[in-house]
Write an enzyme that holds these catalytic residues in place. Structure first.
Site, short mmCIF file in Angstrom:
data_model
loop_
_atom_site.label_atom_id
_atom_site.label_comp_id
_atom_site.label_asym_id
_atom_site.label_seq_id
_atom_site.Cartn_x
_atom_site.Cartn_y
_atom_site.Cartn_z
N ASP A 67 -26.43 -0.40 11.43
CA ASP A 67 -27.12 -0.60 10.15
C ASP A 67 -28.18 -1.69 10.20
O ASP A 67 -28.25 -2.46 11.16
CB ASP A 67 -26.08 -0.91 9.05
CG ASP A 67 -24.93 -1.76 9.55
OD1 ASP A 67 -25.14 -2.52 10.52
OD2 ASP A 67 -23.83 -1.68 9.00
N ASP A 136 -14.04 -4.82 1.40
CA ASP A 136 -13.87 -3.68 0.48
C ASP A 136 -13.58 -2.37 1.21
O ASP A 136 -13.60 -1.30 0.62
CB ASP A 136 -15.10 -3.53 -0.43
CG ASP A 136 -16.38 -3.24 0.36
OD1 ASP A 136 -16.31 -3.08 1.60
OD2 ASP A 136 -17.46 -3.16 -0.26
N HIS A 138 -15.33 -1.07 3.81
CA HIS A 138 -16.46 -0.31 4.36
C HIS A 138 -16.49 -0.32 5.89
O HIS A 138 -15.96 -1.23 6.52
CB HIS A 138 -17.81 -0.79 3.78
CG HIS A 138 -18.26 -2.16 4.21
ND1 HIS A 138 -18.79 -3.08 3.34
CD2 HIS A 138 -18.30 -2.77 5.42
CE1 HIS A 138 -19.13 -4.18 3.99
NE2 HIS A 138 -18.84 -4.01 5.26
N GLU A 143 -20.14 1.94 1.72
CA GLU A 143 -19.35 1.25 0.72
C GLU A 143 -18.38 2.23 0.05
O GLU A 143 -18.55 3.46 0.18
CB GLU A 143 -20.28 0.64 -0.33
CG GLU A 143 -21.25 -0.41 0.22
CD GLU A 143 -20.59 -1.76 0.52
OE1 GLU A 143 -19.40 -1.79 0.89
OE2 GLU A 143 -21.27 -2.78 0.39
C1 F6R Z 1 -22.14 -4.64 10.51
C2 F6R Z 1 -21.33 -3.67 9.79
C3 F6R Z 1 -20.30 -4.09 8.80
C4 F6R Z 1 -19.45 -5.27 9.28
C5 F6R Z 1 -18.46 -5.68 8.19
C6 F6R Z 1 -17.66 -6.88 8.60
O1 F6R Z 1 -23.05 -4.01 11.37
O2 F6R Z 1 -21.52 -2.51 9.98
O3 F6R Z 1 -19.47 -3.00 8.52
O4 F6R Z 1 -18.77 -4.90 10.44
O5 F6R Z 1 -19.16 -5.97 7.02
O6 F6R Z 1 -18.49 -8.00 8.67
P1 F6R Z 1 -17.98 -9.33 9.37
O7 F6R Z 1 -17.76 -9.01 10.79
O8 F6R Z 1 -19.12 -10.31 9.22
O9 F6R Z 1 -16.74 -9.73 8.66
#
Ligand code: F6R
Length: 262
Positions: A67, A136, A138, A143
């Site tokens: 992403d 959440d 995702h 989301e």
């Molecule tokens: C990032 C991504 C997100 C993160 C998730 C956890 O490329 O796709 O799904 O893996 O938001 O974020 P952290 O690792 O910062 O807790």
């Protein structure tokens, strides 16, 4: 789904890095799906160590990132492009033309997303996708309420995700509202999904992903349907799993031929 509970983030990340390295050794032209955020940082530094100290070669590897924020230039310090160069690519020998990160400045996002999907397909599909989980539930930036068969597209971040990601920006106001993300369906086509989850604040999401019903309200729960999903957690992130003892038992008693031997 294989759930592996490790004592701490370091041990969990080293195990994750060994799993990635094994794919790279077995298939030197493998296609890796990459994540950003705090979760994979130690795994990436371990891959860099393997490259520098143990000659793990990335010359023929292709990568696709999950992403990117819409509206951020690749050079923006909080862009995922900057993140990847700073924390991984600068220290590996992946040729630049085989590195793919969604273009947050694309003037035609739907066309860009179709082209990204096409590039993944043309590369032969993703062999191993590294994933983190949002508080959440995702994966990527899919989301809650994302279609479980969605493809790469634009998404609007939840307030919770914008709050969680605010530390990477001046403040929450500066976190973009929109992102381009691989879809849940795109992620599910990866041959291996390697999810890492650390810390008490991920415990709820991990329990819902592993032991809850499969639902678009927790997009990560679709990994229950994946043929080869590995979830590696530290003790804190595993603290709300009802069957944690069983997962430990399974891991400790794997048949010798199924064990991760490094
Ligand atoms: C990032 C991504 C997100 C993160 C998730 C956890 O490329 O796709 O799904 O893996 O938001 O974020 P952290 O690792 O910062 O807790």
């Amino acid at each position: 789904m294989e759930v592996i509970i490790q004592p701490d983030i370091k041990t969990a990340s080293v195990l994750g890095a060994h799993i990635v390295a094994r794919v790279v050794k077995r298939k030197p032209d493998a296609v890796l799906g990459l994540a950003t955020g705090n979760t994979p940082l130690l795994l990436y530094s371990e891959l860099i160590r393997f490259h520098k100290e143990e000659n793990l070669d990335f010359e023929y590897i292709t990568t696709f990132n999950l992403d990117e924020y819409v509206g951020l230039a690749p050079s923006h310090p909080a862009s995922y492009n900057s993140f990847m160069w700073k924390n991984l690519f600068i220290d590996l020998n992946i040729p630049r033309h085989r590195i793919h990160i969604p273009d947050g400045l694309s003037p035609d996002i739907p066309a860009f997303c179709r082209q990204y999907e096409g590039a993944i397909k043309a590369a032969g599909g993703i062999d191993l996708q590294i994933l983190g989980i949002g508080t959440d539930g995702h994966i990527g930036f899919n989301e809650p309420s994302s279609s479980l068969s969605s493809r790469t597209r634009i998404k609007t971040l939840t307030m919770q995700t914008r709050k969680d990601n605010a530390p990477f920006f001046e403040d929450e106001e500066h976190v973009p509202q929109h992102v381009i993300t691989m879809g849940v369906g795109t992620i599910m086509e990866s041959r291996i999904c390697l999810m890492l989850a650390f810390g008490a604040k991920k415990a709820d999401a991990v329990a819902r992903m592993v032991e809850g019903p499969i639902t678009a309200s927790v997009p990560a729960s679709i990994l229950q349907m994946h043929q080869h999903a590995i979830v590696i957690t530290d003790e804190e992130a595993a603290s709300k799993l009802e069957r944690a003892d069983y997962y430990r038992w399974v891991y400790d008693n794997k048949p010798y031929w199924q064990k991760y031997s490094f």
